[in-house]
Structure formats: structure tokens, C-alpha cells
Design a protein around this motif. Structure first.
Motif, short mmCIF file in Angstrom:
data_model
loop_
_atom_site.label_atom_id
_atom_site.label_comp_id
_atom_site.label_asym_id
_atom_site.label_seq_id
_atom_site.Cartn_x
_atom_site.Cartn_y
_atom_site.Cartn_z
N SER A 1 0.86 -1.18 0.00
CA SER A 1 0.00 0.00 0.00
C SER A 1 0.89 1.22 0.00
O SER A 1 1.76 1.36 0.86
N GLU A 2 0.70 2.11 -0.96
CA GLU A 2 1.62 3.25 -1.12
C GLU A 2 0.86 4.56 -1.27
O GLU A 2 -0.18 4.62 -1.92
N ILE A 3 1.41 5.60 -0.67
CA ILE A 3 0.93 6.96 -0.87
C ILE A 3 2.10 7.81 -1.35
O ILE A 3 3.20 7.74 -0.80
N ASP A 4 1.88 8.54 -2.42
CA ASP A 4 2.89 9.42 -2.99
C ASP A 4 2.32 10.83 -3.08
O ASP A 4 1.20 11.02 -3.57
N GLU B 1 10.23 21.04 -6.84
CA GLU B 1 9.34 19.98 -6.38
C GLU B 1 9.79 19.40 -5.04
O GLU B 1 10.98 19.16 -4.81
N LEU B 2 8.83 19.18 -4.16
CA LEU B 2 9.06 18.54 -2.87
C LEU B 2 8.06 17.41 -2.73
O LEU B 2 6.87 17.58 -3.03
N GLY B 3 8.53 16.24 -2.29
CA GLY B 3 7.64 15.08 -2.25
C GLY B 3 7.77 14.24 -1.00
O GLY B 3 8.69 14.42 -0.18
N TYR B 4 6.83 13.31 -0.88
CA TYR B 4 6.81 12.37 0.24
C TYR B 4 6.24 11.06 -0.26
O TYR B 4 5.29 11.04 -1.06
N LEU B 5 6.83 9.95 0.18
CA LEU B 5 6.27 8.64 -0.15
C LEU B 5 6.31 7.74 1.07
O LEU B 5 7.21 7.83 1.90
N ASN B 6 5.31 6.87 1.15
CA ASN B 6 5.24 5.90 2.23
C ASN B 6 4.68 4.60 1.65
O ASN B 6 3.59 4.60 1.07
N ARG B 7 5.44 3.53 1.77
CA ARG B 7 5.01 2.22 1.25
C ARG B 7 4.99 1.21 2.39
O ARG B 7 5.99 1.03 3.08
N LYS B 8 3.86 0.58 2.58
CA LYS B 8 3.66 -0.39 3.66
C LYS B 8 3.48 -1.78 3.07
O LYS B 8 2.59 -2.01 2.26
N ALA B 9 4.35 -2.70 3.47
CA ALA B 9 4.28 -4.08 2.98
C ALA B 9 3.57 -4.97 4.00
O ALA B 9 3.82 -4.87 5.20
N GLU B 10 2.68 -5.82 3.52
CA GLU B 10 1.97 -6.78 4.37
C GLU B 10 1.99 -8.15 3.68
O GLU B 10 1.63 -8.24 2.51
N PRO B 11 2.43 -9.23 4.34
CA PRO B 11 2.86 -9.31 5.73
C PRO B 11 4.15 -8.50 5.96
O PRO B 11 4.98 -8.38 5.08
N GLU B 12 4.28 -7.99 7.16
CA GLU B 12 5.43 -7.18 7.52
C GLU B 12 6.71 -7.99 7.40
O GLU B 12 6.76 -9.16 7.76
N PHE B 13 7.74 -7.38 6.85
CA PHE B 13 9.06 -7.97 6.63
C PHE B 13 9.11 -8.97 5.48
O PHE B 13 10.17 -9.52 5.19
N GLU B 14 7.99 -9.24 4.81
CA GLU B 14 8.05 -10.04 3.58
C GLU B 14 8.76 -9.23 2.51
O GLU B 14 9.45 -9.76 1.64
N ALA B 15 8.56 -7.90 2.59
CA ALA B 15 9.31 -6.93 1.78
C ALA B 15 9.51 -5.70 2.66
O ALA B 15 8.92 -5.59 3.73
N GLN B 16 10.32 -4.78 2.21
CA GLN B 16 10.64 -3.61 3.02
C GLN B 16 9.54 -2.55 2.95
O GLN B 16 9.18 -2.09 1.86
N SER B 17 9.00 -2.18 4.10
CA SER B 17 8.19 -0.97 4.19
C SER B 17 9.16 0.21 4.20
O SER B 17 10.26 0.11 4.73
#
Length: 217
Positions: free
Chosen positions: A86-89, A103-119
Motif C-alpha cells: 500500500s503506497e501513498i505518494d 518539487e518537494l515530495g513524500y512517499l510511504n510504502r507499507k508491505a503486508e505481511p510485515e518484513f516479507e518486503a521492506q516498508s
């Protein structure tokens, strides 16, 4: 690949500059496609999902916000398990001159299950170059350096070790009330970890494409 990049730059520099828009807002759904890799492609995933995009223009300021959720499946290497990302940009710009905006930006990516990939979470500073290719057809090219990167599995990145590049296309219809949107975002992070025996390379790379429709107000 270099030929295509050169062609894009030539088009952008020789196309009419987009004039500053009046206050405007648009929002709509998108379909997202992604390619995610870790540790020099040893963990490789591909997936698709749904998303949404909202854009706003006010005087010299403009902003884009993307939401997406992609189900990634192993596509090679040592990857064995699926995960959801799940990602918000967010990208906020200030018009400078000609075709260019800061330009100034922000991103947040949440991986589930946790630690299966990097949040991951990070800020971005960079610039955008935008041009009008024809009546109602706009192209943008943006790039920047990511800083303040945080990872669920720990690690660090050098000052210039995380970059992102973007390409976008918007086509207006129904006198600008309906828009076809297409966006591509590439992220490359030269992450390093340390388990006590010394620094280890653990890079992360993601390519994310989005296409959709938006209603403008």
C-alpha cells in the motif's frame, strides 16, 4: 533505452511551454502495475492493483497525490511468498520559470505481511519539467533525490543513494472536464545494512505504472 530518453528530452525542450493554470482540481481512479526488486534482483516480484489520483493547481502552486495497493507475486530469484504493498505518494510544486518547477515530495510504502518486503518512507526534493505537446495533451518529466529514508528492516542510505524519476501524460476530453492520466515512477535505493560484521548491500528498486481517468472541476 538511451535513445528513448534522448527523444523525450528533445520533445520536452522543443514543445510549447505550459501556461500557468487557474485554480483547478481533478480526481479519479487508476489501475496500477508494479515491479519490485530487492538485493540485486535476488528477490523479484511483479503485480497489479487499484489506485486513485488527485491533482490541484492554485496560482504558482500545484500538487499530485497518488494512492495505490498492489498485490505482488514472485517472478524470479529466491522470492517465494506474495505480499501487498500500500503506497501513498505526494508531490508539491512551485512554478519557477519556463517549463520548470521546484518539487518537494513524500512517499510511504507499507508491505503486508510485515518484513516479507521492506516498508519504506522518504522525502524527495527535485524538479519537474512540463510541456504542452498539443491541444489538451501535456507531458511532464520529473526527478529528485530521496532523503530521510526509513525502512522496516533497518538500514541506511548515503546522501545521493536514493533517487526517483517520473514521467506523466495527461490528455483532456470533453473540454477538459474528463482526463486520461498516465504516470510512471521509478525508485532506486542503494540501501545498506549492518549485522555486526560490516556493511552489506541491500538495494531496493521499484517501477510503478498507473493509468486512469479523472474528472476535473
Amino acid at each position: 533505452m538511451s535513445r528513448w530518453a534522448g527523444l523525450i528530452v528533445v520533445i520536452l525542450f522543443n514543445s510549447p511551454t505550459i501556461e500557468l493554470s487557474a485554480q483547478q482540481f481533478s480526481v479519479g481512479p487508476q489501475i496500477a502495475f508494479g515491479d519490485y526488486r530487492e538485493t540485486s534482483a535476488q528477490l523479484s516480484y511483479r503485480g497489479s492493483g487499484l489506485g486513485a489520483k488527485a491533482s490541484v493547481v492554485w496560482k504558482k502552486f500545484s500538487a499530485d497525490v497518488w494512492l495505490s495497493k498492489i498485490k505482488y507475486k514472485p517472478s524470479g530469484g529466491t522470492a517465494t511468498n506474495e505480499f501487498d504493498a500500500s503506497e501513498i505518494d505526494v508531490l508539491v510544486r512551485y512554478y519557477v520559470a519556463g517549463a520548470f518547477s521546484a518539487e518537494l515530495g513524500y512517499l510511504n510504502r507499507k508491505a503486508e505481511p510485515e518484513f516479507e518486503a521492506q516498508s519504506m518512507g522518504a522525502m524527495t526534493v527535485g524538479a519537474q519539467m512540463a510541456h504542452l505537446l498539443g491541444p489538451g495533451v501535456r507531458m511532464r518529466l520529473n526527478g529528485g533525490v530521496m532523503f530521510g529514508s526509513k525502512f522496516s528492516g533497518g538500514g541506511m542510505v548515503s546522501e545521493l543513494g536514493a533517487v526517483r524519476l517520473g514521467l506523466g501524460l495527461t490528455v483532456d476530453a470533453l473540454r477538459g472536464r474528463l482526463r486520461l492520466t498516465g504516470d510512471y515512477d521509478f525508485q532506486s535505493v542503494s540501501r545498506q545494512t549492518d549485522d555486526g560484521s560490516g556493511a552489506l548491500s541491500a538495494p531496493i528498486q521499484q517501477s510503478l505504472g498507473r493509468i486512469g481517468l479523472a474528472i476535473a472541476f
